[in-house]
Design an enzyme around this catalytic site. Sequence first.
Site, PDB file in Angstrom:
ATOM      1  N   HIS A 136       0.809  -1.218   0.000  1.00  0.00           N
ATOM      2  CA  HIS A 136       0.000   0.000   0.000  1.00  0.00           C
ATOM      3  C   HIS A 136       0.845   1.273   0.000  1.00  0.00           C
ATOM      4  CE1 HIS A 136      -3.780   1.773  -0.184  1.00  0.00           C
ATOM      5  NE2 HIS A 136      -4.358   1.349   0.915  1.00  0.00           N
ATOM      6  N   ARG A 137       2.171   1.143   0.127  1.00  0.00           N
ATOM      7  CA  ARG A 137       3.025   2.323   0.036  1.00  0.00           C
ATOM      8  C   ARG A 137       3.046   2.877  -1.382  1.00  0.00           C
ATOM      9  NH1 ARG A 137       8.591   0.073   2.398  1.00  0.00           N
ATOM     10  NH2 ARG A 137       7.973  -1.575   0.934  1.00  0.00           N
TER      11      ARG A 137
END
Length: 478
Positions: A449-450
């Site tokens: 999700h970065r």
Amino acid sequence: MTNAVRSLREFKMPDVGEGLTEAEILTWYVKPGDTVTDGQVVCEVETAKAAVELPIPFTGVVEALHFPAGATVDVGTSIIAVAVEGAAPAEAAAPVAAAPAAAAPAAETEPERREVLVGYGPRTGTAQRRARRTTAAPVAPVTPPVAAPVAPAAVPVPAPVPVLPAQSAGDDRPLAKPPVRKLAKDLGIDLRTVTPTGPGGVITREDVHAAAAPAPAPVAVAAVEQSAAVAAPVAEQPVPVASAAGDVRIPVKGVRKATAAAMVSSAFTAPHVTEFVQVDVTRTMKLVRKLKESGELGAGVRVSPLLLVAKALLTAVKRHPEINASWDEAAQEIVLKGAVNLGIAAATPRGLIVPNIKDAGSKTLSALAVSLGELVETARQGKTSPADMAGGSITITNVGVFGVDTGTPILNPGEAAILAFGAVRDMPWVHKGKVVPRQVTTLALSFDHRLVDGELGSKVLADVAAILEYPKRLITWG
């Protein structure tokens, strides 16, 4: 051959992978007294990635094997001594007695030049490194090699590289290799509270795991004398309780050890998000059967549902290339990869490996089928090389072959996404306004999700599902 023209050359454990730090000797193919020739395979070793045969780079007579089969040896440590004709190169010649079954004495024979471990900068003797914490005397011989080798750019923080002479904060920094520091960080362990048991006071992985165990761990004291006093009893802590009847302890090493470390690193570094979708794959399964029967992809080419899942994922990546990326923590950058190296998770007797098909996105369905078949067969035979497992960019794990519907797969380190393909089952499904039996599977996409937000991850998963529902989209979208 006379003594005047005989010399000993030491063959050191090479780095056969990408920055691997150790390997286990599986089998010796030679013994003392045997004659070996340049290029002859002398042993088979198992690294954290694969089993590899090691050829020796010179000709001579084997004088000594420094380690038995089953021993785990650090990269750069001499494993075999060979008597050769003529004068050996200065850095290769070394007395046999200087290389017992330990790495530390090797440092004494070559104090001015050491093999550099990929990703770790120059390695120095552990005894010298430990002495630096109590007195400045040993610093002088350690400092000069620092300026010569340069650590590879891929590793931003070469922690073990000696720095300035001991003055202030450097004195209190615990001795540990970068992977051990990373493990401690992932587990939330302060290395200053860990009692070292490694040679010369170096903190090992086992020390970090012991500190992370529920039982209270002794706090490392500042004085070297006290640390040395507690080192002996701590070394016996890994097995504090006798095993119950019938228990079997299996050493964790090789591929399984590397997999465990990679999964811990990935799980505690990349914020995972997993999305799921059920999809009617009846048309895809019909296409698989037709391709098998027709032989259109070539004689002997294996056709399976996994092939079309792989092609569907590659098509989705082509439509959303941002998913084919990695996170560079040091540079604080997202690296968009030019080629799609498709990893296929494979269960082997040695453990889980993830070989990849290089530049899979550019392959036709027929070429992809051939590459997939070769990858599976090579993995099954245990012949997958480290190069085959390097540089992956996105992965598929086929949990459906075990009858499992889905899961929450953990990312392969350095990748942004992994797709789980579940079992195909006959299920009631609404088709053309009626509830009828259809072949249905569940897909799960985990992503970092970065660099992958919910929208991008959802679009990629939706595209894969849409293609498997209507495989003709491989033509219209491809």
